[in-house]
Design a protein around this motif. Sequence first.
Motif, PDB file in Angstrom:
ATOM      1  N   THR A  88       1.222  10.863  38.738  1.00  0.00           N
ATOM      2  CA  THR A  88       1.999  12.079  38.541  1.00  0.00           C
ATOM      3  C   THR A  88       3.213  12.056  39.465  1.00  0.00           C
ATOM      4  OG1 THR A  88       0.015  13.337  37.989  1.00  0.00           O
ATOM      5  CG2 THR A  88       1.964  14.598  38.628  1.00  0.00           C
ATOM      6  N   THR A  89       4.385  12.339  38.902  1.00  0.00           N
ATOM      7  CA  THR A  89       5.625  12.423  39.663  1.00  0.00           C
ATOM      8  C   THR A  89       6.257  13.788  39.412  1.00  0.00           C
ATOM      9  OG1 THR A  89       5.977  10.046  39.396  1.00  0.00           O
ATOM     10  CG2 THR A  89       7.875  11.354  40.091  1.00  0.00           C
ATOM     11  N   PHE A  90       6.779  14.412  40.461  1.00  0.00           N
ATOM     12  CA  PHE A  90       7.415  15.718  40.289  1.00  0.00           C
ATOM     13  C   PHE A  90       8.632  15.834  41.202  1.00  0.00           C
ATOM     14  CE2 PHE A  90       4.224  16.237  43.592  1.00  0.00           C
ATOM     15  CZ  PHE A  90       4.891  16.961  44.581  1.00  0.00           C
ATOM     16  N   HIS A  91       9.582  16.655  40.757  1.00  0.00           N
ATOM     17  CA  HIS A  91      10.797  16.939  41.519  1.00  0.00           C
ATOM     18  C   HIS A  91      11.285  18.319  41.102  1.00  0.00           C
ATOM     19  CE1 HIS A  91      14.930  16.986  42.864  1.00  0.00           C
ATOM     20  NE2 HIS A  91      14.756  15.878  43.545  1.00  0.00           N
ATOM     21  N   PHE A  92      11.267  19.295  42.027  1.00  0.00           N
ATOM     22  CA  PHE A  92      11.647  20.663  41.714  1.00  0.00           C
ATOM     23  C   PHE A  92      12.619  21.207  42.746  1.00  0.00           C
ATOM     24  CE2 PHE A  92       7.974  20.226  39.090  1.00  0.00           C
ATOM     25  CZ  PHE A  92       8.185  21.087  38.021  1.00  0.00           C
ATOM     26  N   ASP A  93      13.598  21.937  42.247  1.00  0.00           N
ATOM     27  CA  ASP A  93      14.605  22.574  43.095  1.00  0.00           C
ATOM     28  C   ASP A  93      14.380  24.084  43.042  1.00  0.00           C
ATOM     29  OD1 ASP A  93      16.821  23.615  44.350  1.00  0.00           O
ATOM     30  OD2 ASP A  93      18.256  22.272  43.372  1.00  0.00           O
ATOM     31  N   PHE A  94      13.905  24.655  44.144  1.00  0.00           N
ATOM     32  CA  PHE A  94      13.635  26.084  44.226  1.00  0.00           C
ATOM     33  C   PHE A  94      14.772  26.854  44.899  1.00  0.00           C
ATOM     34  CE2 PHE A  94       9.490  24.151  43.778  1.00  0.00           C
ATOM     35  CZ  PHE A  94       8.836  24.991  42.905  1.00  0.00           C
ATOM     36  N   GLY A  95      15.925  26.228  45.023  1.00  0.00           N
ATOM     37  CA  GLY A  95      17.047  26.874  45.685  1.00  0.00           C
ATOM     38  C   GLY A  95      17.021  26.612  47.172  1.00  0.00           C
ATOM     39  N   LYS A  96      16.218  27.359  47.902  1.00  0.00           N
ATOM     40  CA  LYS A  96      16.088  27.135  49.343  1.00  0.00           C
ATOM     41  C   LYS A  96      15.325  25.860  49.634  1.00  0.00           C
ATOM     42  CE  LYS A  96      14.307  29.219  53.607  1.00  0.00           C
ATOM     43  NZ  LYS A  96      13.620  30.382  54.210  1.00  0.00           N
ATOM     44  N   TYR A  97      14.399  25.487  48.748  1.00  0.00           N
ATOM     45  CA  TYR A  97      13.537  24.335  48.969  1.00  0.00           C
ATOM     46  C   TYR A  97      13.664  23.337  47.828  1.00  0.00           C
ATOM     47  CZ  TYR A  97      11.258  27.691  52.092  1.00  0.00           C
ATOM     48  OH  TYR A  97      11.004  28.635  53.051  1.00  0.00           O
ATOM     49  N   ILE A  98      13.545  22.064  48.166  1.00  0.00           N
ATOM     50  CA  ILE A  98      13.394  20.989  47.194  1.00  0.00           C
ATOM     51  C   ILE A  98      12.055  20.316  47.481  1.00  0.00           C
ATOM     52  CG2 ILE A  98      14.242  18.757  46.385  1.00  0.00           C
ATOM     53  CD1 ILE A  98      17.060  19.724  46.959  1.00  0.00           C
ATOM     54  N   PHE A  99      11.228  20.212  46.448  1.00  0.00           N
ATOM     55  CA  PHE A  99       9.876  19.678  46.597  1.00  0.00           C
ATOM     56  C   PHE A  99       9.690  18.547  45.608  1.00  0.00           C
ATOM     57  CE2 PHE A  99       5.085  20.654  46.203  1.00  0.00           C
ATOM     58  CZ  PHE A  99       4.796  19.872  47.315  1.00  0.00           C
ATOM     59  N   ARG A 100       9.320  17.361  46.088  1.00  0.00           N
ATOM     60  CA  ARG A 100       9.145  16.204  45.213  1.00  0.00           C
ATOM     61  C   ARG A 100       8.059  15.292  45.783  1.00  0.00           C
ATOM     62  NH1 ARG A 100      15.294  15.032  46.515  1.00  0.00           N
ATOM     63  NH2 ARG A 100      15.168  14.459  48.700  1.00  0.00           N
ATOM     64  N   GLY A 101       7.483  14.469  44.900  1.00  0.00           N
ATOM     65  CA  GLY A 101       6.451  13.566  45.373  1.00  0.00           C
ATOM     66  C   GLY A 101       5.766  12.821  44.255  1.00  0.00           C
ATOM     67  N   ARG A 102       4.740  12.035  44.653  1.00  0.00           N
ATOM     68  CA  ARG A 102       3.936  11.254  43.712  1.00  0.00           C
ATOM     69  C   ARG A 102       2.469  11.441  44.057  1.00  0.00           C
ATOM     70  NH1 ARG A 102       4.752   5.500  43.814  1.00  0.00           N
ATOM     71  NH2 ARG A 102       4.160   5.448  41.604  1.00  0.00           N
ATOM     72  N   ILE A 103       1.646  11.541  43.004  1.00  0.00           N
ATOM     73  CA  ILE A 103       0.220  11.775  43.146  1.00  0.00           C
ATOM     74  C   ILE A 103      -0.535  10.665  42.436  1.00  0.00           C
ATOM     75  CG2 ILE A 103      -1.652  13.400  42.673  1.00  0.00           C
ATOM     76  CD1 ILE A 103       0.540  15.589  42.512  1.00  0.00           C
ATOM     77  N   GLY A 104      -1.629  10.206  43.039  1.00  0.00           N
ATOM     78  CA  GLY A 104      -2.389   9.083  42.515  1.00  0.00           C
ATOM     79  C   GLY A 104      -3.331   9.451  41.381  1.00  0.00           C
ATOM     80  N   PRO A 105      -4.190   8.515  40.993  1.00  0.00           N
ATOM     81  CA  PRO A 105      -5.063   8.685  39.823  1.00  0.00           C
ATOM     82  C   PRO A 105      -5.984   9.886  39.956  1.00  0.00           C
ATOM     83  CG  PRO A 105      -5.033   6.402  40.537  1.00  0.00           C
ATOM     84  CD  PRO A 105      -4.353   7.182  41.617  1.00  0.00           C
TER      85      PRO A 105
END
Length: 326
Positions: A88-105
Motif C-alpha cells: 500500500t502506498t499513500f500520499h495526502f496533502d491536508f494543507g498544514k500537513y503532508i502525510f505519505r508512506g508505504r505499508i507492507g503485506p
Amino acid sequence: MDCYLVMSCLSRQQIPPIPKVLASLLHRNHCTKNNTYKLYSSNVVCLAKDLNVTVRNGPVIKNPDDKSPPHFTWQTPFGLFTQTNNITTFHFDFGKYIFRGRIGPPVPWGPNGEGPEGWIDKLPFIPLHWFVFSLRSPVIQYELLNVQTGHRIERTNGVVHMEKNWGNSFPKGWIWSQGVSSHDNISFALSGGLVSLGEITTTQFLIGYRNLAKNLNLNYRPGNAKFSATHNGCVGWFKIKVYGLLHEIHLSASADLSTFSDCLYGPEITGFRQACIESYDAIINITVFKREFLSLKKIDSQIIKLSALEFGGTYTCDKRCKKGES
C-alpha cells in the motif's frame, strides 16, 4: 512535538449535500510517553466527480472477488492511495500537513479473503458491511511534514490496521474498537450496534480475537454466538460478553474522556457529517474461557493498551453526534 495516529479515506456517490469524498488525519499535539492528549482531525474534501478509482489501471466494471489480491488506485485532487502486489502506498496533502508512506503485506482476517462477517456478507438485504483487510500490516516507511513549521517526522516501524465499510449507511448507534500487541502477536477487532432490517432493529456485533502463542483464532458473528453488551459514551467505557459454542470472550474497553476527539465525520446516505468520537488511548481487557462440561476454564487474559475506541450516532454522550435519518 506532534504525535499522529490514523488516517481514513471515505467516499460516497449518492445525492447531495456534500462532502461526498473525505480524508481525515487524526493527530495529537505535544504527545509524550506517559501522558495523553485530545485527538484533533485535519480534513480535506472534494466532490464525487473529482474522485477517480481504477483497477489495474482501467475502469471499475465489476465487484472484486474474495481471493484475488487487490490492485487499485484511489485518487483525488488532494491525495492518492494505491494497492499493488500487497503493498500500500499513500500520499495526502491536508494543507498544514503532508502525510505519505508505504505499508507492507496484509495479515488477513481469515483464509480465502474471509472477513469478519463470513457468509453474512453475501446477504443482499444487510444495510452495512464491514471488512478487515489487514489486522497488522508492517510499516515500511512513512513521513509526516508540518508545512507551516517545516517539522518532519520519518519512521520505518509500526503496524497498520486496514479495513473498509460499504452499504447504504452506518447504524443509528454503533461502537468500533481495535488494537494490537506488537510484541505478543495479539490482536482484536470488533464492531457492532443497532442493526435495522426493515421494521426490526436489533443489537448485533462482529468480533475477532487472535493470540498466536496460544493458537487462538476466534471469530464471532450473529449465527454462531450470542452477545451481551453495555456502554456509556459519557464515561468512555464499553463491555461485552460473547457466548460461543466452545469459548466465551469477556471484553471491557475504557479511555479517559480527555483523550476523545470532538465529533468526527461519518457516512450517511446523503454524504458525510460529524457522527462519532474516537480515542486511541483505550485500555482493553480481554479474558477468554473454554467450555468444559458444565464449567468454564480461563485460558487467556490480556491487557492491550493504546487501542482504538469509537462511539457513534446515538451511542455518543447525550446523542451529541446523533445521525440524521437516512
